[in-house]
Design a protein around this motif. Structure first.
Motif, short mmCIF file in Angstrom:
data_model
loop_
_atom_site.label_atom_id
_atom_site.label_comp_id
_atom_site.label_asym_id
_atom_site.label_seq_id
_atom_site.Cartn_x
_atom_site.Cartn_y
_atom_site.Cartn_z
N LEU A 222 -69.50 -20.39 -30.66
CA LEU A 222 -68.50 -19.32 -30.78
C LEU A 222 -67.09 -19.86 -30.56
N GLU A 223 -66.94 -20.73 -29.58
CA GLU A 223 -65.64 -21.31 -29.25
C GLU A 223 -65.11 -22.13 -30.42
N VAL A 224 -65.94 -23.04 -30.94
CA VAL A 224 -65.52 -23.93 -32.03
C VAL A 224 -65.23 -23.12 -33.30
N LYS B 284 -68.37 -20.22 -45.23
CA LYS B 284 -67.17 -21.07 -45.10
C LYS B 284 -67.44 -22.24 -44.13
N VAL B 285 -68.11 -21.95 -43.03
CA VAL B 285 -68.42 -22.99 -42.04
C VAL B 285 -69.34 -24.04 -42.66
N TYR B 286 -70.34 -23.59 -43.39
CA TYR B 286 -71.37 -24.49 -43.91
C TYR B 286 -70.87 -25.36 -45.07
N PHE C 190 -61.94 -21.63 -37.37
CA PHE C 190 -61.95 -20.63 -38.45
C PHE C 190 -61.34 -19.32 -37.95
N SER C 191 -60.19 -19.43 -37.29
CA SER C 191 -59.59 -18.24 -36.68
C SER C 191 -59.22 -17.18 -37.72
#
Length: 181
Positions: free
Chosen positions: A134-136, A35-37, A141-142
């Motif tokens: 990790l923070e971002v 999902k991030v990529y 993407f919570s």
């Protein structure tokens, strides 16, 4: 004010190797990463801008944008965008190769050698970058990065940091003397 974690990171000898990822952790990382990529470039830029805003000393290694203060200007900088793309592609290679320890070790060796020998980056920045990632991801993407997924990512990034510092140590890396100014 800059937050600096791990000042005096000469403790490479005392780092413990994180336990290997379980199959479940690998799947969680790969699923969340997919999902991030999907939006690789923008997510990479968000990570690097956060790194440079929260830890301005990390910009010292980037002549093309080390004097840019405004986050909006950083986001638009072509060299920052290019580096963000490289970071995301390296992470993608790692995530795709989690079932191939030799490939992961090879990628980390190339990355560690380049950053130690060519770029002379203090390895503490890998630890700092891990926290920023990790923070971002946790914020952007919570819905995907649940506490369990975040724990798997934490373990992976701790393994990356452990491996990178081991490569630095193997190379006999010592922190370069920085000039005042």
């Amino acid at each position: 004010m800059e937050r600096m974690q791990g000042e005096g990171e000469g403790e490479v000898d005392h780092l413990e190797r994180p336990s290997p990822l379980t199959d479940k952790e690998r799947v969680m990382i790969q699923d969340s990463w997919a999902k991030v990529y999907e939006n690789c470039d923008d997510n990479g830029v968000a990570i690097l801008v956060r790194l440079f805003v929260n830890y301005p000393s990390s910009k010292q290694y980037f002549n093309d944008f080390k004097h840019i203060e405004e986050p909006e200007e950083l986001e638009k900088n072509a060299q920052l965008r290019k580096h963000a793309h490289r970071v995301m592609n390296a992470l993608n290679t790692l995530v795709e190769s989690l079932d191939n320890p030799e490939k992961v070790a090879s990628v980390l060796k190339v990355l560690g050698r380049a950053h130690a020998l060519r770029h002379k980056v203090d390895p503490v920045y890998f630890k700092i970058l891990s926290g920023v990632i990790l923070e971002v991801l946790g914020e952007a993407f919570s819905d995907i990065v649940t506490p369990e997924v975040a724990a798997a990512w934490t373990k992976l990034l701790a393994t990356v940091y452990y491996s990178i510092t081991a490569i630095y140590k193997e190379l006999g890396w010592t922190k370069p003397l920085t000039s005042t100014g």
